[in-house]
Design a protein around this motif. Structure first.
Motif, PDB file in Angstrom:
ATOM      1  N   LEU A  14      42.217  34.695  52.133  1.00 38.45           N
ATOM      2  CA  LEU A  14      41.174  35.630  51.709  1.00 38.45           C
ATOM      3  C   LEU A  14      41.706  36.822  50.918  1.00 38.45           C
ATOM      4  CD1 LEU A  14      38.202  36.369  51.745  1.00 38.45           C
ATOM      5  CD2 LEU A  14      38.522  37.403  53.995  1.00 38.45           C
ATOM      6  N   VAL A  18      40.439  37.612  47.044  1.00 36.34           N
ATOM      7  CA  VAL A  18      39.789  38.873  46.675  1.00 36.34           C
ATOM      8  C   VAL A  18      40.652  39.637  45.666  1.00 36.34           C
ATOM      9  CG1 VAL A  18      38.942  41.077  47.563  1.00 36.34           C
ATOM     10  CG2 VAL A  18      38.598  38.987  48.884  1.00 36.34           C
ATOM     11  N   ALA A  21      40.095  38.256  42.218  1.00 39.69           N
ATOM     12  CA  ALA A  21      38.794  38.697  41.712  1.00 39.69           C
ATOM     13  C   ALA A  21      38.859  40.145  41.249  1.00 39.69           C
ATOM     14  CB  ALA A  21      37.728  38.524  42.789  1.00 39.69           C
ATOM     15  N   THR A  77      27.681  36.406  52.122  1.00 37.58           N
ATOM     16  CA  THR A  77      28.820  36.808  51.296  1.00 37.58           C
ATOM     17  C   THR A  77      29.364  35.655  50.449  1.00 37.58           C
ATOM     18  OG1 THR A  77      30.236  36.411  53.221  1.00 37.58           O
ATOM     19  CG2 THR A  77      29.525  38.672  52.837  1.00 37.58           C
ATOM     20  N   PHE A  81      29.383  36.027  46.480  1.00 37.73           N
ATOM     21  CA  PHE A  81      30.704  36.115  45.861  1.00 37.73           C
ATOM     22  C   PHE A  81      30.909  34.969  44.862  1.00 37.73           C
ATOM     23  CE2 PHE A  81      35.396  36.178  45.793  1.00 37.73           C
ATOM     24  CZ  PHE A  81      35.600  37.541  45.640  1.00 37.73           C
ATOM     25  N   MET A 118      31.527  41.280  42.549  1.00 39.97           N
ATOM     26  CA  MET A 118      32.753  40.751  43.144  1.00 39.97           C
ATOM     27  C   MET A 118      33.464  41.777  44.012  1.00 39.97           C
ATOM     28  SD  MET A 118      34.640  38.216  40.425  1.00 39.97           S
ATOM     29  CE  MET A 118      34.873  39.440  39.139  1.00 39.97           C
ATOM     30  N   GLY A 122      33.723  41.451  48.064  1.00 37.87           N
ATOM     31  CA  GLY A 122      35.060  41.096  48.514  1.00 37.87           C
ATOM     32  C   GLY A 122      35.563  42.042  49.589  1.00 37.87           C
ATOM     33  N   ARG A 123      35.344  43.336  49.398  1.00 33.37           N
ATOM     34  CA  ARG A 123      35.745  44.316  50.418  1.00 33.37           C
ATOM     35  C   ARG A 123      34.959  44.110  51.706  1.00 33.37           C
ATOM     36  NH1 ARG A 123      35.958  48.508  46.096  1.00 33.37           N
ATOM     37  NH2 ARG A 123      38.151  48.946  45.679  1.00 33.37           N
ATOM     38  N   THR A 125      33.707  41.355  52.864  1.00 34.74           N
ATOM     39  CA  THR A 125      34.214  40.162  53.543  1.00 34.74           C
ATOM     40  C   THR A 125      35.514  40.464  54.285  1.00 34.74           C
ATOM     41  OG1 THR A 125      33.236  38.831  51.774  1.00 34.74           O
ATOM     42  CG2 THR A 125      34.787  37.732  53.234  1.00 34.74           C
ATOM     43  N   VAL A 142      44.841  44.112  48.312  1.00 35.68           N
ATOM     44  CA  VAL A 142      43.874  43.776  47.265  1.00 35.68           C
ATOM     45  C   VAL A 142      43.625  44.944  46.319  1.00 35.68           C
ATOM     46  CG1 VAL A 142      42.739  42.104  48.765  1.00 35.68           C
ATOM     47  CG2 VAL A 142      41.867  44.436  48.669  1.00 35.68           C
ATOM     48  N   VAL A 184      36.440  29.667  47.009  1.00 32.12           N
ATOM     49  CA  VAL A 184      35.375  30.386  47.715  1.00 32.12           C
ATOM     50  C   VAL A 184      34.561  29.425  48.573  1.00 32.12           C
ATOM     51  CG1 VAL A 184      33.161  31.541  47.362  1.00 32.12           C
ATOM     52  CG2 VAL A 184      35.181  32.363  46.183  1.00 32.12           C
ATOM     53  N   LEU A 188      36.028  30.795  51.917  1.00 32.13           N
ATOM     54  CA  LEU A 188      35.465  32.132  52.121  1.00 32.13           C
ATOM     55  C   LEU A 188      34.459  32.118  53.264  1.00 32.13           C
ATOM     56  CD1 LEU A 188      35.638  34.970  50.653  1.00 32.13           C
ATOM     57  CD2 LEU A 188      33.353  34.436  49.810  1.00 32.13           C
TER      58      LEU A 188
END
Length: 246
Positions: A14, A18, A21, A77, A81, A118, A122-123, A125, A142, A184, A188
């Protein structure tokens, strides 16, 4: 607390997913800077006309970021995403085949819409997947690509324009986006909000129009086609819209 359904393999992958992205989104904020003269000549416009191409992406990111949290809670999510990566990749491809500056601006806005979704999703998740003791390390990991991307953008754009065609600037996102979509859907986690409120349409319109108008005023400031009174009037409208949002 992290969701126990998230596997150990997904937690390892993960942050990388992220981070990629984040890198894609931040790289596109500056990658066109050194390619402006080449693109302007290819599209038969003045280099100063490329300001709208540069600003439309960052403007779209700013306008659509507030929607991301609501969309992630409402649709999950993973779906949001994946849709963000898909929209970003599609926008990149359309930018690469654009032959008109107005079409290029519209495609950059589409690209910015995907980029806006994105980063926050992403944060979100990451927050729901990691223990509090592990979260700082994951967030720091990230965050690095989002800082490196804007610095590498002008260098990458210059090298591509020098040795390849300027359209390759946008096509580099295609393989990364396709691989990202696959990862993803495979790894994800899919989180939904406990309670989903209605989207604040009025607030979104006020914020989006206020930010868009303010960006336009800053872009045309000093342009001889508008008088000082007109610029001040537009500035007052932008401040009024943002005050109404607040």
């Amino acid at each position: 607390m992290p969701d126990e359904r998230v596997s150990a393999a997904a937690r390892k992958l993960l942050p990388w997913l992220v981070a990629v992205a984040f890198f894609m989104e931040s790289l596109d904020t500056t990658i066109l800077n050194t390619a402006v003269p080449k693109i302007a000549a290819a599209l038969h416009v003045a280099p100063l006309s490329m300001r709208s191409v540069l600003s439309s992406y960052t403007l779209a990111v700013a306008v659509f970021i507030p929607v991301s949290g609501w969309a992630a809670d409402r649709f999950g999510t993973r779906r949001v995403f994946a849709s963000a990566i898909g929209v970003f990749t599609l926008g990149s491809c359309l930018c690469g085949i654009s032959s008109d500056i107005h079409l290029l601006v519209l495609c950059r806005i589409l690209q910015g819409m995907g980029g806006a979704m994105m980063v926050p999703v992403g944060r979100l998740t990451l927050v729901r997947s990691f223990e509090r003791s592990e979260l700082v390390g994951a967030m720091s990991f990230v965050a690095v690509p989002s800082l490196i991307g804007p610095m590498l953008g002008p260098l990458a754009g210059g090298l591509i324009v020098r040795y390849l065609h300027w359209r390759a600037i946008f096509f580099v996102n295609l393989p990364i986006g396709l691989v990202g979509l696959y990862l993803v859907y495979r790894h994800l986690p899919d989180f939904f909000g406990d309670r989903t409120t209605r989207l604040d349409i009025v607030g979104l319109v006020l914020f989006g129009s206020g930010i868009a108008l303010l960006s336009y005023v800053l872009e045309v400031f000093g342009d001889h086609t508008l008088t000082l009174r007109e610029i001040l009037g537009l500035l007052a409208m932008a401040v009024t819209l943002l005050a109404g949002y607040a």
